[in-house]
Design a protein around this motif. Structure first.
Motif, short mmCIF file in Angstrom:
data_model
loop_
_atom_site.label_atom_id
_atom_site.label_comp_id
_atom_site.label_asym_id
_atom_site.label_seq_id
_atom_site.Cartn_x
_atom_site.Cartn_y
_atom_site.Cartn_z
N TYR A 131 0.84 -1.19 0.00
CA TYR A 131 0.00 0.00 0.00
C TYR A 131 0.88 1.24 0.00
O TYR A 131 1.88 1.31 0.70
CB TYR A 131 -0.91 0.01 1.23
CG TYR A 131 -1.83 -1.18 1.28
CD1 TYR A 131 -3.00 -1.18 0.55
CD2 TYR A 131 -1.50 -2.30 2.00
CE1 TYR A 131 -3.84 -2.27 0.56
CE2 TYR A 131 -2.34 -3.39 2.03
CZ TYR A 131 -3.51 -3.37 1.31
OH TYR A 131 -4.32 -4.45 1.32
N TYR A 132 0.49 2.22 -0.79
CA TYR A 132 1.27 3.44 -0.92
C TYR A 132 0.36 4.63 -0.62
O TYR A 132 -0.69 4.78 -1.22
CB TYR A 132 1.81 3.59 -2.34
CG TYR A 132 2.67 2.44 -2.78
CD1 TYR A 132 2.16 1.45 -3.60
CD2 TYR A 132 3.98 2.34 -2.37
CE1 TYR A 132 2.93 0.40 -4.02
CE2 TYR A 132 4.76 1.29 -2.78
CZ TYR A 132 4.24 0.33 -3.61
OH TYR A 132 5.02 -0.72 -4.01
N CYS A 140 -7.47 -0.11 -10.60
CA CYS A 140 -6.74 -1.37 -10.45
C CYS A 140 -5.23 -1.18 -10.48
O CYS A 140 -4.49 -2.15 -10.68
CB CYS A 140 -7.17 -2.34 -11.54
SG CYS A 140 -8.93 -2.64 -11.59
N ALA A 141 -4.76 0.03 -10.28
CA ALA A 141 -3.32 0.30 -10.41
C ALA A 141 -2.50 -0.43 -9.36
O ALA A 141 -1.41 -0.93 -9.66
CB ALA A 141 -3.06 1.80 -10.32
N GLY A 142 -3.00 -0.53 -8.14
CA GLY A 142 -2.25 -1.21 -7.08
C GLY A 142 -2.11 -2.69 -7.36
O GLY A 142 -1.03 -3.27 -7.18
N LEU A 186 1.12 -7.26 -9.28
CA LEU A 186 1.24 -8.39 -10.20
C LEU A 186 2.54 -8.30 -10.98
O LEU A 186 3.25 -9.30 -11.14
CB LEU A 186 0.05 -8.43 -11.15
CG LEU A 186 0.04 -9.52 -12.21
CD1 LEU A 186 0.05 -10.89 -11.57
CD2 LEU A 186 -1.17 -9.37 -13.12
N GLY A 187 2.88 -7.12 -11.45
CA GLY A 187 4.14 -6.94 -12.16
C GLY A 187 5.35 -7.22 -11.29
O GLY A 187 6.31 -7.87 -11.72
N ALA A 188 5.31 -6.76 -10.04
CA ALA A 188 6.41 -7.01 -9.12
C ALA A 188 6.53 -8.49 -8.80
O ALA A 188 7.64 -9.03 -8.72
CB ALA A 188 6.23 -6.20 -7.84
#
Length: 74
Positions: free
Chosen positions: A4-5, A14-16, A21-23
């Protein structure tokens, strides 16, 4: 594992989930040890839970009932 940022700019609903998912894909053994691309690892089944969460988040953004229930994701 979700991150969480607070001071991160908004990048959509859905950016988080997308960033997590990319990480997850970049840190998976499939990419690091086998040298495959993240796309290939996603097709093979790496990070399945985050992939499903991202799918549900994207689907709920198109769903007309989501305005009553709220969007899925974080």
């Amino acid at each position: 594992m979700p991150r969480y940022y607070e001071d991160k700019p908004e990048g959509g609903a859905c950016a988080g989930v997308k960033e997590d998912l990319g990480a997850c894909l970049l840190q998976s053994d499939c990419v690091l040890q086998e040298g495959k691309t993240p796309r290939q690892c996603l097709k093979e089944g790496s990070c399945k839970a985050l992939q499903y969460s991202f799918f549900e988040c994207k689907r709920s953004s198109l769903d007309a009932r989501a305005r009553f229930r709220g969007r899925k994701g974080y």
